[in-house]
Design an enzyme around this catalytic site. Sequence first.
Site, PDB file in Angstrom:
ATOM      1  N   ASP A   1       0.864  -1.204   0.000  1.00 54.85           N
ATOM      2  CA  ASP A   1       0.000   0.000   0.000  1.00 54.85           C
ATOM      3  C   ASP A   1       0.891   1.241   0.000  1.00 54.85           C
ATOM      4  O   ASP A   1       0.869   2.052   0.937  1.00 54.85           O
ATOM      5  CB  ASP A   1      -0.958   0.001   1.199  1.00 54.85           C
ATOM      6  CG  ASP A   1      -0.226   0.091   2.541  1.00 54.85           C
ATOM      7  OD1 ASP A   1      -0.819   0.660   3.500  1.00 54.85           O
ATOM      8  OD2 ASP A   1       0.923  -0.381   2.633  1.00 54.85           O
TER       9      ASP A   1
ATOM     10  N   THR B   1       2.927  -6.009   2.711  1.00 57.11           N
ATOM     11  CA  THR B   1       3.329  -4.882   3.560  1.00 57.11           C
ATOM     12  C   THR B   1       2.213  -3.856   3.745  1.00 57.11           C
ATOM     13  O   THR B   1       2.471  -2.713   4.129  1.00 57.11           O
ATOM     14  CB  THR B   1       4.561  -4.165   2.966  1.00 57.11           C
ATOM     15  OG1 THR B   1       4.210  -3.669   1.664  1.00 57.11           O
ATOM     16  CG2 THR B   1       5.751  -5.100   2.873  1.00 57.11           C
TER      17      THR B   1
ATOM     18  N   HIS C   1       9.679  -0.296   8.544  1.00 51.99           N
ATOM     19  CA  HIS C   1       8.726  -1.386   8.755  1.00 51.99           C
ATOM     20  C   HIS C   1       8.723  -2.358   7.558  1.00 51.99           C
ATOM     21  O   HIS C   1       9.021  -3.539   7.680  1.00 51.99           O
ATOM     22  CB  HIS C   1       7.305  -0.826   8.895  1.00 51.99           C
ATOM     23  CG  HIS C   1       7.091   0.100  10.051  1.00 51.99           C
ATOM     24  ND1 HIS C   1       7.159  -0.286  11.360  1.00 51.99           N
ATOM     25  CD2 HIS C   1       6.773   1.421  10.073  1.00 51.99           C
ATOM     26  CE1 HIS C   1       6.909   0.752  12.148  1.00 51.99           C
ATOM     27  NE2 HIS C   1       6.662   1.789  11.396  1.00 51.99           N
ATOM     28  N   ASP C   2       8.331  -1.857   6.397  1.00 48.92           N
ATOM     29  CA  ASP C   2       8.143  -2.729   5.237  1.00 48.92           C
ATOM     30  C   ASP C   2       9.455  -3.252   4.654  1.00 48.92           C
ATOM     31  O   ASP C   2       9.515  -4.434   4.275  1.00 48.92           O
ATOM     32  CB  ASP C   2       7.324  -1.998   4.165  1.00 48.92           C
ATOM     33  CG  ASP C   2       5.929  -1.665   4.649  1.00 48.92           C
ATOM     34  OD1 ASP C   2       5.267  -0.785   4.072  1.00 48.92           O
ATOM     35  OD2 ASP C   2       5.479  -2.292   5.638  1.00 48.92           O
TER      36      ASP C   2
ATOM     37  N   PHE D   1      -0.971  -0.549  12.335  1.00 44.94           N
ATOM     38  CA  PHE D   1      -1.806   0.029  11.278  1.00 44.94           C
ATOM     39  C   PHE D   1      -2.405  -1.018  10.331  1.00 44.94           C
ATOM     40  O   PHE D   1      -3.613  -1.015  10.072  1.00 44.94           O
ATOM     41  CB  PHE D   1      -1.011   1.060  10.473  1.00 44.94           C
ATOM     42  CG  PHE D   1      -1.809   1.615   9.318  1.00 44.94           C
ATOM     43  CD1 PHE D   1      -1.710   1.041   8.063  1.00 44.94           C
ATOM     44  CD2 PHE D   1      -2.698   2.673   9.502  1.00 44.94           C
ATOM     45  CE1 PHE D   1      -2.477   1.522   6.992  1.00 44.94           C
ATOM     46  CE2 PHE D   1      -3.456   3.162   8.454  1.00 44.94           C
ATOM     47  CZ  PHE D   1      -3.359   2.575   7.191  1.00 44.94           C
ATOM     48  N   ASN D   2      -1.588  -1.905   9.754  1.00 48.14           N
ATOM     49  CA  ASN D   2      -2.099  -2.843   8.744  1.00 48.14           C
ATOM     50  C   ASN D   2      -3.188  -3.745   9.304  1.00 48.14           C
ATOM     51  O   ASN D   2      -4.169  -4.067   8.630  1.00 48.14           O
ATOM     52  CB  ASN D   2      -0.959  -3.704   8.180  1.00 48.14           C
ATOM     53  CG  ASN D   2       0.015  -2.901   7.331  1.00 48.14           C
ATOM     54  OD1 ASN D   2      -0.383  -1.910   6.711  1.00 48.14           O
ATOM     55  ND2 ASN D   2       1.265  -3.292   7.320  1.00 48.14           N
TER      56      ASN D   2
ATOM     57  N   ASP E   1       6.663   1.328   2.045  1.00 50.10           N
ATOM     58  CA  ASP E   1       6.412   0.307   1.016  1.00 50.10           C
ATOM     59  C   ASP E   1       7.305   0.583  -0.200  1.00 50.10           C
ATOM     60  O   ASP E   1       7.878  -0.328  -0.789  1.00 50.10           O
ATOM     61  CB  ASP E   1       4.958   0.351   0.551  1.00 50.10           C
ATOM     62  CG  ASP E   1       3.967   0.101   1.660  1.00 50.10           C
ATOM     63  OD1 ASP E   1       3.749   1.008   2.478  1.00 50.10           O
ATOM     64  OD2 ASP E   1       3.425  -1.016   1.724  1.00 50.10           O
TER      65      ASP E   1
ATOM     66  N   ASN F   1      -2.479   2.892   3.322  1.00 53.65           N
ATOM     67  CA  ASN F   1      -1.969   4.210   3.738  1.00 53.65           C
ATOM     68  C   ASN F   1      -2.741   5.334   3.053  1.00 53.65           C
ATOM     69  O   ASN F   1      -3.071   6.350   3.654  1.00 53.65           O
ATOM     70  CB  ASN F   1      -0.487   4.335   3.354  1.00 53.65           C
ATOM     71  CG  ASN F   1       0.411   3.504   4.247  1.00 53.65           C
ATOM     72  OD1 ASN F   1       0.266   3.530   5.467  1.00 53.65           O
ATOM     73  ND2 ASN F   1       1.315   2.739   3.650  1.00 53.65           N
TER      74      ASN F   1
HETATM   75  O1  RIB Z   1       2.505  -0.079  10.867  1.00 57.55           O
HETATM   76  C1  RIB Z   1       3.373   0.067   9.783  1.00 57.55           C
HETATM   77  C2  RIB Z   1       2.707  -0.327   8.514  1.00 57.55           C
HETATM   78  O2  RIB Z   1       1.590   0.518   8.276  1.00 57.55           O
HETATM   79  C3  RIB Z   1       3.609  -0.161   7.284  1.00 57.55           C
HETATM   80  O3  RIB Z   1       3.265  -1.146   6.352  1.00 57.55           O
HETATM   81  C4  RIB Z   1       3.263   1.199   6.771  1.00 57.55           C
HETATM   82  O4  RIB Z   1       3.428   1.295   5.353  1.00 57.55           O
HETATM   83  C5  RIB Z   1       1.799   1.278   7.098  1.00 57.55           C
HETATM   84  O5  RIB Z   1       1.100   0.664   6.042  1.00 57.55           O
HETATM   85 CA    CA Z   2       2.714  -0.530   4.108  1.00 59.37          CA
END
Ligand code: RIB
Ligand code: CA
Length: 313
Positions: A9, A123, A240-241, A165-166, A14, A38
Site C-alpha cells: 500500500d 506490507t 517497517h516494510d 496500522f495494517n 512500502d 496508507n
Molecule cells: O505499521 C506500519 C505499517 O503501516 C507499514 O506497512 C506502513 O506502510 C503502514 O502501512
Molecule cells: Ca505498508
Amino acid sequence: MKRTILDTDPGVDDALAILLALGSPELHVVGISAVSGNVELARCVRNALRVLRLTGRMDLPVHAGASRPLIREPFRAEIVHGRDGLGDAGVSDAGRGADSEDAVGFLVRTLRADPGAISLVATGPLTNLALAERQSPGVLKQAREVIVMGGAVREQGNATPTGEFNFVADPHAAREVLHAGANLTLVPLDVTHRCLLAEEAVRRRIAPLRTPVSDFIARTTALCRAYMKNVEGVEGFHLHDPLAVGVGIDPSFCETEVMRLDVETEGGLTAGQVVADRRVFVDERLLNGSNVRVCVGVDRKRFVEFFLERVLK
Ligand code: RIB
Ligand code: CA
C-alpha cells in the site's frame, strides 16, 4: 533466486521495500499487487508505478486490488505518508496505469500455477490476501512462504494503543490470513520499531549522493521524518516494510518464535490487536488462534546497513 510477489500500500516505507526487493539479486520480483491502505487504492497503484519508473522496471506488472477493507471503513495514514502517499514530494508519474488483471486474480493464478514456488511479501492491510483465500480456499498454502509486515505482539500499537496500522485497517482480513494455514512469518512492530533509519543517516549518507534514488528517498521521507520528530520525538523513521523484504532475502536478520496468535476484530478499542495465547497449563487443543512464526528479535544494525548498501548501490 526466489520468485516473489509484493502486496503493498505505497506508502513511503512500502516504496523503500520495493526498492530493496528490486535491488536484491536474491529476489526475482514477478509482480506487485496494490491494496487500499496508507492512501486510497488509485494512489497506491500510482505510487508503485512511480517506483518502477524510477528504477527502470516498467516491465513489471502492477495489479490493482481491494479499494477498501473487508468490513471496516477505510482508515488512512496520510498524516505520515502525505496525501499522495509518497510524502507529497512531487515524484514524477509513470505515465501508465495498472494491468488489466486485478490483484486477487493475479495472486490466485500465480500461486496456483506454481505450487510452493512463489514467495509473497505483504506490507499493507491483508485484504487482497484474504480475498484470494476466499476466492480459492487453500491458495495461500500454495505459496512458498507468506511474509507479513503487521501486528504488535508484546509491543504497543502505532494506530491504536494495542494495534498496528495494517491489522487495524483490516482486522478481519488479518485474522483470516493468519488462520489460512500458510507458511507464514509475521514481522510485527516488536522488530520493526527497532529498525530506525536515523535522520543523521539521511542527512549524511543519503542526501549528499544526489542520485535519482537517493533524492527519491530524501524527498519522499521528509514528511514522515518531520512527523516522527514533531509527534513521536524520534529522529528518523522506521523501516517497517523494508524489514519484511529483508526477512525474505535473509531470514537470519530476525530471531523467530512460534506462537498461537489470533486477531481481535470487534473491540472498539482493540480491533486489530494481536492476541498471543501463551497458556501453558491449557491443553494445546483448547488454545485460541493458529501457530504463527513471529519475528521477536532483529539484528538491527546489520539490517539497516544492508538496506542502505542495497538501495544506494
Ligand atoms: O505499521 C506500519 C505499517 O503501516 C507499514 O506497512 C506502513 O506502510 C503502514 O502501512
Ligand atoms: Ca505498508
